[in-house]
Design a protein around this motif. Structure first.
Motif, PDB file in Angstrom:
ATOM      1  N   PRO A  66       0.802  -1.232   0.000  1.00  8.00           N
ATOM      2  CA  PRO A  66       0.000   0.000   0.000  1.00  8.00           C
ATOM      3  C   PRO A  66       0.832   1.278   0.000  1.00  8.00           C
ATOM      4  N   GLU A  67       2.024   1.209   0.577  1.00  8.43           N
ATOM      5  CA  GLU A  67       2.850   2.415   0.643  1.00  8.43           C
ATOM      6  C   GLU A  67       3.337   2.868  -0.740  1.00  8.43           C
ATOM      7  N   ILE A  68       3.487   1.939  -1.681  1.00 10.14           N
ATOM      8  CA  ILE A  68       3.992   2.279  -3.009  1.00 10.14           C
ATOM      9  C   ILE A  68       2.813   2.658  -3.897  1.00 10.14           C
ATOM     10  N   ALA A  69       2.735   3.933  -4.242  1.00 13.86           N
ATOM     11  CA  ALA A  69       1.577   4.451  -4.974  1.00 13.86           C
ATOM     12  C   ALA A  69       1.767   4.457  -6.479  1.00 13.86           C
ATOM     13  N   GLY A  70       2.992   4.270  -6.940  1.00 12.46           N
ATOM     14  CA  GLY A  70       3.254   4.283  -8.373  1.00 12.46           C
ATOM     15  C   GLY A  70       4.623   3.721  -8.682  1.00 12.46           C
ATOM     16  N   VAL A  71       4.806   3.333  -9.939  1.00  8.82           N
ATOM     17  CA  VAL A  71       6.078   2.747 -10.388  1.00  8.82           C
ATOM     18  C   VAL A  71       6.534   3.449 -11.657  1.00  8.82           C
ATOM     19  N   VAL A  72       7.800   3.865 -11.663  1.00 11.98           N
ATOM     20  CA  VAL A  72       8.457   4.314 -12.891  1.00 11.98           C
ATOM     21  C   VAL A  72       9.332   3.160 -13.341  1.00 11.98           C
ATOM     22  N   VAL A 100       5.884   7.119 -25.260  1.00 14.88           N
ATOM     23  CA  VAL A 100       5.591   7.189 -23.827  1.00 14.88           C
ATOM     24  C   VAL A 100       4.542   8.258 -23.557  1.00 14.88           C
ATOM     25  N   ALA A 101       4.715   9.415 -24.166  1.00 20.76           N
ATOM     26  CA  ALA A 101       3.761  10.510 -23.969  1.00 20.76           C
ATOM     27  C   ALA A 101       2.373  10.131 -24.473  1.00 20.76           C
ATOM     28  N   ALA A 102       2.319   9.469 -25.634  1.00 21.47           N
ATOM     29  CA  ALA A 102       1.025   9.080 -26.207  1.00 21.47           C
ATOM     30  C   ALA A 102       0.295   8.083 -25.321  1.00 21.47           C
ATOM     31  N   SER A 103       1.059   7.343 -24.529  1.00 23.15           N
ATOM     32  CA  SER A 103       0.442   6.371 -23.623  1.00 23.15           C
ATOM     33  C   SER A 103      -0.073   7.029 -22.349  1.00 23.15           C
ATOM     34  N   GLY A 104       0.206   8.310 -22.192  1.00 25.05           N
ATOM     35  CA  GLY A 104      -0.231   9.015 -20.995  1.00 25.05           C
ATOM     36  C   GLY A 104       0.706   8.884 -19.817  1.00 25.05           C
ATOM     37  N   LEU A 105       1.915   8.365 -20.067  1.00 23.91           N
ATOM     38  CA  LEU A 105       2.890   8.189 -19.002  1.00 23.91           C
ATOM     39  C   LEU A 105       3.911   9.324 -19.004  1.00 23.91           C
ATOM     40  N   VAL A 106       4.608   9.458 -17.903  1.00 25.63           N
ATOM     41  CA  VAL A 106       5.660  10.446 -17.752  1.00 25.63           C
ATOM     42  C   VAL A 106       6.948   9.926 -18.383  1.00 25.63           C
ATOM     43  N   ASN A 107       7.672  10.801 -19.060  1.00 20.52           N
ATOM     44  CA  ASN A 107       9.035  10.507 -19.504  1.00 20.52           C
ATOM     45  C   ASN A 107       9.997  10.920 -18.398  1.00 20.52           C
ATOM     46  N   ALA A 126      10.502  20.066 -28.230  1.00 17.17           N
ATOM     47  CA  ALA A 126      10.012  19.334 -29.404  1.00 17.17           C
ATOM     48  C   ALA A 126       8.755  18.531 -29.105  1.00 17.17           C
ATOM     49  N   LEU A 127       8.566  18.174 -27.827  1.00 22.99           N
ATOM     50  CA  LEU A 127       7.428  17.343 -27.428  1.00 22.99           C
ATOM     51  C   LEU A 127       6.649  18.050 -26.316  1.00 22.99           C
ATOM     52  N   PRO A 128       5.983  19.140 -26.641  1.00 23.89           N
ATOM     53  CA  PRO A 128       5.318  19.942 -25.604  1.00 23.89           C
ATOM     54  C   PRO A 128       4.163  19.229 -24.911  1.00 23.89           C
ATOM     55  N   ASP A 129       3.642  18.176 -25.526  1.00 23.51           N
ATOM     56  CA  ASP A 129       2.540  17.446 -24.903  1.00 23.51           C
ATOM     57  C   ASP A 129       3.020  16.344 -23.971  1.00 23.51           C
ATOM     58  N   SER A 130       4.330  16.151 -23.895  1.00 25.51           N
ATOM     59  CA  SER A 130       4.892  15.166 -22.974  1.00 25.51           C
ATOM     60  C   SER A 130       5.225  15.833 -21.652  1.00 25.51           C
ATOM     61  N   VAL A 131       5.025  15.098 -20.570  1.00 25.41           N
ATOM     62  CA  VAL A 131       5.488  15.535 -19.263  1.00 25.41           C
ATOM     63  C   VAL A 131       6.834  14.864 -19.003  1.00 25.41           C
ATOM     64  N   PHE A 132       7.857  15.669 -18.761  1.00 28.72           N
ATOM     65  CA  PHE A 132       9.187  15.165 -18.452  1.00 28.72           C
ATOM     66  C   PHE A 132       9.476  15.380 -16.969  1.00 28.72           C
ATOM     67  N   VAL A 133      10.078  14.376 -16.351  1.00 30.84           N
ATOM     68  CA  VAL A 133      10.531  14.506 -14.969  1.00 30.84           C
ATOM     69  C   VAL A 133      12.045  14.383 -14.962  1.00 30.84           C
ATOM     70  N   LEU A 134      12.712  15.401 -14.460  1.00 30.68           N
ATOM     71  CA  LEU A 134      14.163  15.441 -14.390  1.00 30.68           C
ATOM     72  C   LEU A 134      14.607  14.961 -13.017  1.00 30.68           C
ATOM     73  N   ASP A 135      15.310  13.842 -12.994  1.00 31.84           N
ATOM     74  CA  ASP A 135      15.791  13.288 -11.733  1.00 31.84           C
ATOM     75  C   ASP A 135      17.012  14.053 -11.232  1.00 31.84           C
ATOM     76  N   HIS A 136      17.097  14.217  -9.923  1.00 30.06           N
ATOM     77  CA  HIS A 136      18.301  14.683  -9.240  1.00 30.06           C
ATOM     78  C   HIS A 136      18.807  16.046  -9.743  1.00 30.06           C
ATOM     79  N   TYR A 167       2.234  12.160 -11.481  1.00 31.05           N
ATOM     80  CA  TYR A 167       2.150  10.717 -11.709  1.00 31.05           C
ATOM     81  C   TYR A 167       0.728  10.169 -11.663  1.00 31.05           C
ATOM     82  N   HIS A 168      -0.239  11.062 -11.456  1.00 33.87           N
ATOM     83  CA  HIS A 168      -1.658  10.642 -11.382  1.00 33.87           C
ATOM     84  C   HIS A 168      -1.832   9.552 -10.314  1.00 33.87           C
ATOM     85  N   LEU A 169      -1.281   9.808  -9.144  1.00 29.82           N
ATOM     86  CA  LEU A 169      -1.353   8.826  -8.071  1.00 29.82           C
ATOM     87  C   LEU A 169      -2.758   8.831  -7.470  1.00 29.82           C
TER      88      LEU A 169
END
Length: 275
Positions: free
Chosen positions: A70-76, A129-136, A154-164, A270-272
């Motif tokens: 239950p603690e894990i709400a999502g997976v990348v 990835v973006a077309a699937s509705g997932l985060v890059n 170039a991909l304004p409809d994609s959500v990008f997450v920058l790690d660290h 992440y649409h958790l």
């Protein structure tokens, strides 16, 4: 509600853990270990991020673990951006146990050339990835940040997450160059950044919160708290600190626990679905 937007689980046989400097974290890390650190830190939910095994079978395993934890709400999860059948791979992952918890895809871009994200087949993967509705999700080195800005443009409809925060050279004091390179990334409204992994870019044995402060301040200035999220990067952080030390350092630098940084941004990005 506090959400840790970036942690791992792994087994001691990960190839990159063979580095002698990583002996301290060369062991299995399980859900029980996760619970032992997030509980005392007051963390309620987490996002499990692939850790470099680069195997879709492990992504399936992580989705099953998340379903039962239950603690894990999502997976990348991991998938290759060069996979011409990436859309089908994502569909397959979603169809399996826990597939509804798949929140994003992360390839190990940090191990690639600086222009990797500029290449046509890679852009096609990002678009899938973006077309699937997932985060890059992007784990990159600082010299790769210009390619992140170009991909986001170039991909304004994609959500990008920058790690660290793009892995700034904190130990080397490379603040000016990092700021120059991350500013165009932050200028793209479809990029979210993680306040994660900073202690391991600092001096492992001698870091202080003050070493991290200018990087955190710049991130807040450039992204705003609405596009930042807290991530522990546990158990990688254990080469330099404890889980609680990292969380307390970040709350100290931010003057508390802003609701967006410590929950809201992760939930919306992440649409958790939290209960």
């Amino acid at each position: 509600m506090i959400v840790d937007a970036h942690h791992h689980l792994w087994t001691a046989d990960y190839p990159w853990l063979r580095d002698a400097a990583l002996t301290r974290i060369r062991r299995d890390y399980t859900v029980d270990d996760l619970r032992a650190v997030i509980g005392p830190a007051g963390v309620d939910r987490t996002v499990l991020v692939e850790g470099g095994r680069c195997d879709t079978a492990e992504t399936r395993l992580f989705l099953r673990i998340a379903r039962d934890t239950p603690e894990i709400a999502g997976v990348v999860g991991w998938a290759s951006l060069l996979d011409p059948g990436l859309a089908a791979t994502i569909d397959d992952l979603r169809a399996g146990p826990g597939g509804h918890l798949l929140a994003g895809i992360r390839d190990q871009v940090q191990g690639r050339a600086d222009d990797f994200l500029d290449r046509g087949p890679v852009r096609a993967g990002l678009a899938a990835v973006a077309a699937s509705g997932l985060v890059n999700e992007l784990v990159v080195r600082t010299p790769q940040l210009p390619s992140v800005a170009r991909a986001a443009a170039a991909l304004p409809d994609s959500v990008f997450v920058l790690d660290h925060l793009g892995k700034p050279g904190i130990a080397a004091g490379d603040l000016r160059r990092w700021r120059e390179l991350i500013a165009p990334v932050a200028a793209r409204p479809n990029v979210i950044a993680k306040l994660s992994g900073l202690v391991t870019e600092a001096d492992w044995a001698a870091w202080t919160p003050q070493d991290l402060e200018p990087y955190v301040d710049i991130a807040v200035d450039l992204f705003g708290t609405g596009r930042l999220m807290f991530g522990s990067d546990w158990p990688v952080l254990e080469v330099a600190a404890t889980y609680l030390e990292v969380k307390e350092a970040m709350t100290g630098l931010l003057g508390g626990a802003p609701a967006d940084v410590f929950a809201g941004t992760a939930i919306s990005t992440y649409h958790l679905e939290l209960t």
